[in-house]
Design a protein around this motif. Sequence first.
Motif, PDB file in Angstrom:
ATOM      1  N   ARG A 291       0.278  -0.966   0.031  1.00  8.86           N
ATOM      2  CA  ARG A 291       0.187   0.076  -0.052  1.00  8.86           C
ATOM      3  C   ARG A 291       1.019   0.741   0.061  1.00  8.86           C
ATOM      4  N   THR A 292       0.418   1.973  -0.884  1.00  7.03           N
ATOM      5  CA  THR A 292       1.155   3.460  -0.860  1.00  7.03           C
ATOM      6  C   THR A 292       0.128   4.773   0.220  1.00  7.03           C
ATOM      7  N   SER A 293      -0.999   4.269   0.538  1.00  6.95           N
ATOM      8  CA  SER A 293      -2.055   4.921   1.071  1.00  6.95           C
ATOM      9  C   SER A 293      -3.038   3.864   2.033  1.00  6.95           C
ATOM     10  N   ASP A 294      -3.575   5.189   3.077  1.00  2.00           N
ATOM     11  CA  ASP A 294      -4.736   4.189   3.681  1.00  2.00           C
ATOM     12  C   ASP A 294      -6.140   3.937   3.120  1.00  2.00           C
ATOM     13  N   ARG A 295      -6.120   4.234   1.501  1.00  2.00           N
ATOM     14  CA  ARG A 295      -7.697   4.841   1.288  1.00  2.00           C
ATOM     15  C   ARG A 295      -7.916   3.267   0.834  1.00  2.00           C
ATOM     16  N   TYR A 296      -7.593   1.834   1.109  1.00  7.67           N
ATOM     17  CA  TYR A 296      -7.988   0.840   0.794  1.00  7.67           C
ATOM     18  C   TYR A 296      -7.341   0.221   2.669  1.00  7.67           C
ATOM     19  N   GLY A 297      -7.920   0.223   3.502  1.00 10.04           N
ATOM     20  CA  GLY A 297      -7.570   0.181   4.751  1.00 10.04           C
ATOM     21  C   GLY A 297      -6.078  -0.858   5.088  1.00 10.04           C
TER      22      GLY A 297
ATOM     23  N   ASP B  78       0.014 -16.830   5.578  1.00 13.72           N
ATOM     24  CA  ASP B  78       0.252 -15.378   6.722  1.00 13.72           C
ATOM     25  C   ASP B  78      -0.054 -14.108   5.368  1.00 13.72           C
ATOM     26  N   VAL B  79      -0.510 -13.081   6.446  1.00 11.07           N
ATOM     27  CA  VAL B  79      -0.159 -12.066   5.060  1.00 11.07           C
ATOM     28  C   VAL B  79       0.959 -10.882   5.855  1.00 11.07           C
ATOM     29  N   ILE B  80       1.752 -10.346   4.605  1.00 11.07           N
ATOM     30  CA  ILE B  80       2.564  -9.578   4.723  1.00 11.07           C
ATOM     31  C   ILE B  80       2.443  -8.101   3.877  1.00 11.07           C
ATOM     32  N   GLY B  81       2.272  -6.589   4.861  1.00 15.21           N
ATOM     33  CA  GLY B  81       1.331  -6.025   3.991  1.00 15.21           C
ATOM     34  C   GLY B  81       2.977  -5.066   4.619  1.00 15.21           C
ATOM     35  N   VAL B  82       2.680  -4.567   3.074  1.00 19.20           N
ATOM     36  CA  VAL B  82       4.090  -3.295   3.411  1.00 19.20           C
ATOM     37  C   VAL B  82       3.670  -1.892   2.863  1.00 19.20           C
ATOM     38  N   ARG B  83       3.627  -1.095   3.814  1.00 16.88           N
ATOM     39  CA  ARG B  83       3.163   0.186   3.431  1.00 16.88           C
ATOM     40  C   ARG B  83       4.528   1.099   3.087  1.00 16.88           C
TER      41      ARG B  83
END
Length: 126
Positions: free
Chosen positions: A64-70, A105-110
């Motif tokens: 993600r590059t923003s929090d627009r989609y949660g 697993d899920v890995i989130g990269v901001r």
Amino acid sequence: MTVSKMSWSNAEIGALGERLAVEHLQSLGLRVLGRNWRCRYGELDVVAADDAARIVVFVEVKTRTSDRYGGIEQAVTPEKVRRLRRLAGLWLARQDARWAAVRIDVIGVRIGRRPIPEITHLKGVG
């Protein structure tokens, strides 16, 4: 690694996120068995192994590059987990190796909020 999101395509952002996720998994001692495994039902982003515990880990990467989609918690719905389980089963059916356990697993990269990408790792989501 410092990253700015200047004018990157979605594909470039996704590829960067997957690379950072792989580096994260390797730093935890996991061995990457495959990336972007595809079949007619979908794609597994990363398949990794915890050789010591004989666990195969199927990893969904969300960049993600923003929090627009949660956050990543919102990105992996029960339907998505069901799809990942199905894909994991198909992947496993094509392997000779036997595993003591399977994990998703899920890995989130901001990217872009801070100079260094932020990684969130949720283990055992389904």
